[in-house]
Design a protein around this motif. Structure first.
Motif, PDB file in Angstrom:
ATOM      1  N   UNK A 368      36.916   4.798  -8.578  1.00  0.00           N
ATOM      2  CA  UNK A 368      35.677   4.014  -8.445  1.00  0.00           C
ATOM      3  C   UNK A 368      35.267   3.902  -6.984  1.00  0.00           C
ATOM      4  N   UNK A 369      36.231   3.748  -6.091  1.00  0.00           N
ATOM      5  CA  UNK A 369      35.927   3.643  -4.663  1.00  0.00           C
ATOM      6  C   UNK A 369      35.304   4.934  -4.144  1.00  0.00           C
ATOM      7  N   UNK A 370      35.811   6.078  -4.582  1.00  0.00           N
ATOM      8  CA  UNK A 370      35.233   7.359  -4.153  1.00  0.00           C
ATOM      9  C   UNK A 370      33.820   7.545  -4.699  1.00  0.00           C
ATOM     10  N   UNK A 371      33.572   7.079  -5.930  1.00  0.00           N
ATOM     11  CA  UNK A 371      32.223   7.177  -6.507  1.00  0.00           C
ATOM     12  C   UNK A 371      31.236   6.325  -5.723  1.00  0.00           C
ATOM     13  N   UNK A 372      31.665   5.137  -5.321  1.00  0.00           N
ATOM     14  CA  UNK A 372      30.797   4.274  -4.514  1.00  0.00           C
ATOM     15  C   UNK A 372      30.517   4.900  -3.159  1.00  0.00           C
ATOM     16  N   UNK A 373      31.518   5.524  -2.553  1.00  0.00           N
ATOM     17  CA  UNK A 373      31.314   6.166  -1.250  1.00  0.00           C
ATOM     18  C   UNK A 373      30.306   7.312  -1.332  1.00  0.00           C
ATOM     19  N   UNK A 374      30.254   8.011  -2.461  1.00  0.00           N
ATOM     20  CA  UNK A 374      29.281   9.101  -2.610  1.00  0.00           C
ATOM     21  C   UNK A 374      27.850   8.590  -2.632  1.00  0.00           C
ATOM     22  N   UNK A 375      27.648   7.339  -3.006  1.00  0.00           N
ATOM     23  CA  UNK A 375      26.299   6.781  -3.076  1.00  0.00           C
ATOM     24  C   UNK A 375      25.787   6.290  -1.726  1.00  0.00           C
ATOM     25  N   UNK A 376      26.652   6.195  -0.722  1.00  0.00           N
ATOM     26  CA  UNK A 376      26.210   5.704   0.585  1.00  0.00           C
ATOM     27  C   UNK A 376      25.178   6.636   1.227  1.00  0.00           C
ATOM     28  N   UNK A 377      25.374   7.971   1.249  1.00  0.00           N
ATOM     29  CA  UNK A 377      24.311   8.834   1.792  1.00  0.00           C
ATOM     30  C   UNK A 377      22.993   8.723   1.030  1.00  0.00           C
ATOM     31  N   UNK A 378      23.039   8.410  -0.249  1.00  0.00           N
ATOM     32  CA  UNK A 378      21.799   8.226  -1.022  1.00  0.00           C
ATOM     33  C   UNK A 378      21.008   7.051  -0.470  1.00  0.00           C
ATOM     34  N   UNK A 379      21.680   5.938  -0.242  1.00  0.00           N
ATOM     35  CA  UNK A 379      20.993   4.765   0.309  1.00  0.00           C
ATOM     36  C   UNK A 379      20.454   5.045   1.706  1.00  0.00           C
ATOM     37  N   UNK A 380      21.212   5.788   2.510  1.00  0.00           N
ATOM     38  CA  UNK A 380      20.751   6.112   3.863  1.00  0.00           C
ATOM     39  C   UNK A 380      19.522   7.014   3.833  1.00  0.00           C
ATOM     40  N   UNK A 381      19.509   7.993   2.928  1.00  0.00           N
ATOM     41  CA  UNK A 381      18.360   8.910   2.833  1.00  0.00           C
ATOM     42  C   UNK A 381      17.105   8.169   2.420  1.00  0.00           C
ATOM     43  N   UNK A 382      17.211   7.272   1.445  1.00  0.00           N
ATOM     44  CA  UNK A 382      16.031   6.511   1.026  1.00  0.00           C
ATOM     45  C   UNK A 382      15.607   5.516   2.101  1.00  0.00           C
ATOM     46  N   UNK A 383      16.555   4.979   2.848  1.00  0.00           N
ATOM     47  CA  UNK A 383      16.198   4.101   3.946  1.00  0.00           C
ATOM     48  C   UNK A 383      15.396   4.847   5.002  1.00  0.00           C
ATOM     49  N   UNK A 384      15.790   6.095   5.276  1.00  0.00           N
ATOM     50  CA  UNK A 384      15.050   6.914   6.235  1.00  0.00           C
ATOM     51  C   UNK A 384      13.661   7.248   5.702  1.00  0.00           C
ATOM     52  N   UNK A 385      13.562   7.574   4.389  1.00  0.00           N
ATOM     53  CA  UNK A 385      12.254   7.893   3.805  1.00  0.00           C
ATOM     54  C   UNK A 385      11.334   6.682   3.811  1.00  0.00           C
ATOM     55  N   UNK A 386      11.879   5.509   3.525  1.00  0.00           N
ATOM     56  CA  UNK A 386      11.062   4.292   3.539  1.00  0.00           C
ATOM     57  C   UNK A 386      10.591   3.986   4.961  1.00  0.00           C
ATOM     58  N   UNK A 387      11.451   4.231   5.958  1.00  0.00           N
ATOM     59  CA  UNK A 387      11.040   4.016   7.344  1.00  0.00           C
ATOM     60  C   UNK A 387       9.907   4.936   7.754  1.00  0.00           C
ATOM     61  N   UNK A 388       9.971   6.207   7.357  1.00  0.00           N
ATOM     62  CA  UNK A 388       8.882   7.131   7.670  1.00  0.00           C
ATOM     63  C   UNK A 388       7.589   6.731   6.972  1.00  0.00           C
ATOM     64  N   UNK A 389       7.698   6.321   5.712  1.00  0.00           N
ATOM     65  CA  UNK A 389       6.509   5.899   4.983  1.00  0.00           C
ATOM     66  C   UNK A 389       5.906   4.642   5.599  1.00  0.00           C
ATOM     67  N   UNK A 390       6.722   3.720   6.015  1.00  0.00           N
ATOM     68  CA  UNK A 390       6.228   2.501   6.649  1.00  0.00           C
ATOM     69  C   UNK A 390       5.501   2.815   7.947  1.00  0.00           C
ATOM     70  N   UNK A 391       6.054   3.760   8.709  1.00  0.00           N
ATOM     71  CA  UNK A 391       5.407   4.152   9.958  1.00  0.00           C
ATOM     72  C   UNK A 391       4.067   4.824   9.702  1.00  0.00           C
ATOM     73  N   UNK A 392       3.977   5.677   8.662  1.00  0.00           N
ATOM     74  CA  UNK A 392       2.708   6.321   8.330  1.00  0.00           C
ATOM     75  C   UNK A 392       1.662   5.313   7.874  1.00  0.00           C
ATOM     76  N   UNK A 393       2.088   4.327   7.105  1.00  0.00           N
ATOM     77  CA  UNK A 393       1.139   3.321   6.622  1.00  0.00           C
ATOM     78  C   UNK A 393       0.592   2.489   7.781  1.00  0.00           C
ATOM     79  N   UNK A 394       1.431   2.196   8.760  1.00  0.00           N
ATOM     80  CA  UNK A 394       1.002   1.381   9.893  1.00  0.00           C
ATOM     81  C   UNK A 394       0.145   2.160  10.887  1.00  0.00           C
ATOM     82  N   UNK A 395       0.362   3.463  11.013  1.00  0.00           N
ATOM     83  CA  UNK A 395      -0.363   4.258  12.011  1.00  0.00           C
ATOM     84  C   UNK A 395      -1.528   5.031  11.413  1.00  0.00           C
ATOM     85  N   UNK A 396      -1.300   5.743  10.310  1.00  0.00           N
ATOM     86  CA  UNK A 396      -2.346   6.557   9.690  1.00  0.00           C
ATOM     87  C   UNK A 396      -2.355   6.314   8.182  1.00  0.00           C
ATOM     88  N   UNK A 397      -2.850   5.186   7.737  1.00  0.00           N
ATOM     89  CA  UNK A 397      -2.838   4.882   6.293  1.00  0.00           C
ATOM     90  C   UNK A 397      -3.762   5.807   5.509  1.00  0.00           C
TER      91      UNK A 397
END
Length: 407
Positions: A368-397
């Motif tokens: 179970x611990x290894x399965x949870x560790x595999x999901x950490x890059x998923x959360x990081x990737x979506x965090x990066x995508x949300x940051x890019x989308x937030x920046x686009x909305x604030x600068x060029x909506x």
């Protein structure tokens, strides 16, 4: 004295003098069609063929609303569960007989002082299970990569797995839960990991050379120069077509590997975010939760927040059995190697807690611990995508950002 009046005569006279007007309205809209003069008239399709033409782009919807993993003969109210002791000629769902796959089976027998590994296949599992378990073995871990009825039946009989747990094992759309039975516990949870979508261009990614560029050795200067090759019409057309195919997301595969659920197919992808990782067939997050509507699934895959980076999230079900005799039996659909690698590293090291404990519950905790560790890059990737989308909305909506919110 009461005043009684008879309205029957009046009713009959009104019925004779007042003609009944035919209703010329739309029952669904609850409004007359000719209420307003000059209003647009909506044409009602006169034949089923005309109605089909209007929704031709919505034809790729659900093929069936019945649970396909239970077979075509399924009906509400049947006896729940699947008995592994049932003979192949018995009353088993028809879908079970089509659940055939070449599985990779790993058996790890270990104690505090010794460890032994066995690599098995479908045809060698039965012979191995007939061998009595050695006395020195404090814990046994049986890890299966793939779902095949012959393997499930053998292990189900070997450990007396409950028929309800066997049914949940074969239905790969369960919620996360744990069920306690008399002498074993059944746990089921999803495995989510970040993967790289595979395309034809990945095969040539190791080379940085342009096929339209020639390397020429200059005899005078002794230098290596690059000159642009002249391309004809058909060569330019082929390159443009390959670029369009490269930008198009991978399409679902209708192959024999799609055995777990024919409604939700698999895609070709790398087993990790790296292009150098092996290629296999995985189920995306959109297909795992998308339901039977294929068109909606493809739309959500195409407009995913990670699609622009050729990344995706794969999801598969993991089933784990913890028995009373210190045995762990785990089933993966395709990603068992991602868990086996770190687990074997820990088990082969005598100083680790997992090895020193020699306890089956610690093996379950490690999985179970290894399965949870595999999901950490998923959360990081979506965090990066949300940051890019937030920046686009604030600068060029733009209006397209609204669609990206659902990716």
């Amino acid at each position: 004295m009461t005043d009684s009046r008879d309205f029957s005569t009046l009713s009959r006279s009104r019925a004779q003098t007042t003609p009944i007007r035919p209703f010329n309205g739309d029952l669904e809209a609850q409004s007359p069609q000719s209420q307003h003069i000059g209003s647009p008239i909506h044409k009602v399709p006169s034949s089923p063929a005309e109605s089909v033409k209007r929704r031709i782009h919505r034809s790729s919807t659900a093929r069936t609303y019945l649970p396909e993993h239970r077979g075509r003969e399924w009906a509400p109210g049947q006896e729940p569960g699947i008995d592994p002791n049932e003979s192949p000629e018995g009353d088993l769902p028809s879908a079970i007989h089509h659940l055939v796959e070449d599985c990779d089976i790993l058996v790890v027998d270990f104690s505090v002082d010794y460890i032994e590994l066995h690599r098995l296949k479908n045809n060698s599992l039965n012979e191995f299970l007939q061998i009595p378990r050695p006395d020195w073995v404090a814990c046994r871990w049986i890890n299966v990569n793939g779902l095949s009825w012959d393997v499930i039946r053998l292990l189900g009989n070997y450990k007396g797995l409950h028929r309800l747990a066997v049914e949940d094992l074969m239905n790969t759309r369960n919620r996360t839960k744990a069920d306690w039975y008399l002498d074993h516990t059944y746990m089921v949870l999803p495995l989510q990991k970040l993967i790289h979508l595979h395309s034809d261009s990945d095969c040539d990614s190791g080379s940085n050379s342009d096929p339209d560029t020639l390397e020429v050795d200059d005899e005078k200067s002794g230098k290596n120069t690059r000159k642009k090759r002249k391309r004809g019409f058909w060569s330019a057309w082929r390159k443009s077509k390959s670029r369009k195919d490269r930008d198009r997301p991978p399409q679902p595969l209708d192959t024999p590997a799609d055995l777990h659920n024919p409604t939700n197919g698999f895609i070709t992808a790398h087993t990790s975010p790296s292009k150098r990782s092996p290629i296999t067939q995985l189920r995306t997050l959109q297909r795992y939760h998308g339901g039977p509507n294929e068109e909606r699934i493809q739309f959500m895959e195409k407009h995913s927040a990670l699609a622009s980076k050729d990344l995706c999230v794969s999801v598969e079900q993991v089933s784990i059995f913890l028995t009373a005799d210190e045995t762990v039996v785990s089933f993966f659909e395709s990603s068992a190697e991602d868990i086996e690698t770190p687990m074997l590293t820990r088990l082969n090291t005598p100083e680790t807690i997992l090895r020193r404990a020699a306890d089956a519950s610690m093996v379950v905790q490690g999985i179970i611990d290894a399965i949870v560790d595999l999901a950490i890059p998923v959360a990081t990737a979506y965090q990066d995508a949300i940051g890019e989308l937030e920046l686009d909305v604030l600068t060029e909506p733009e209006i397209r950002h609204t669609t990206a919110l659902y990716g």
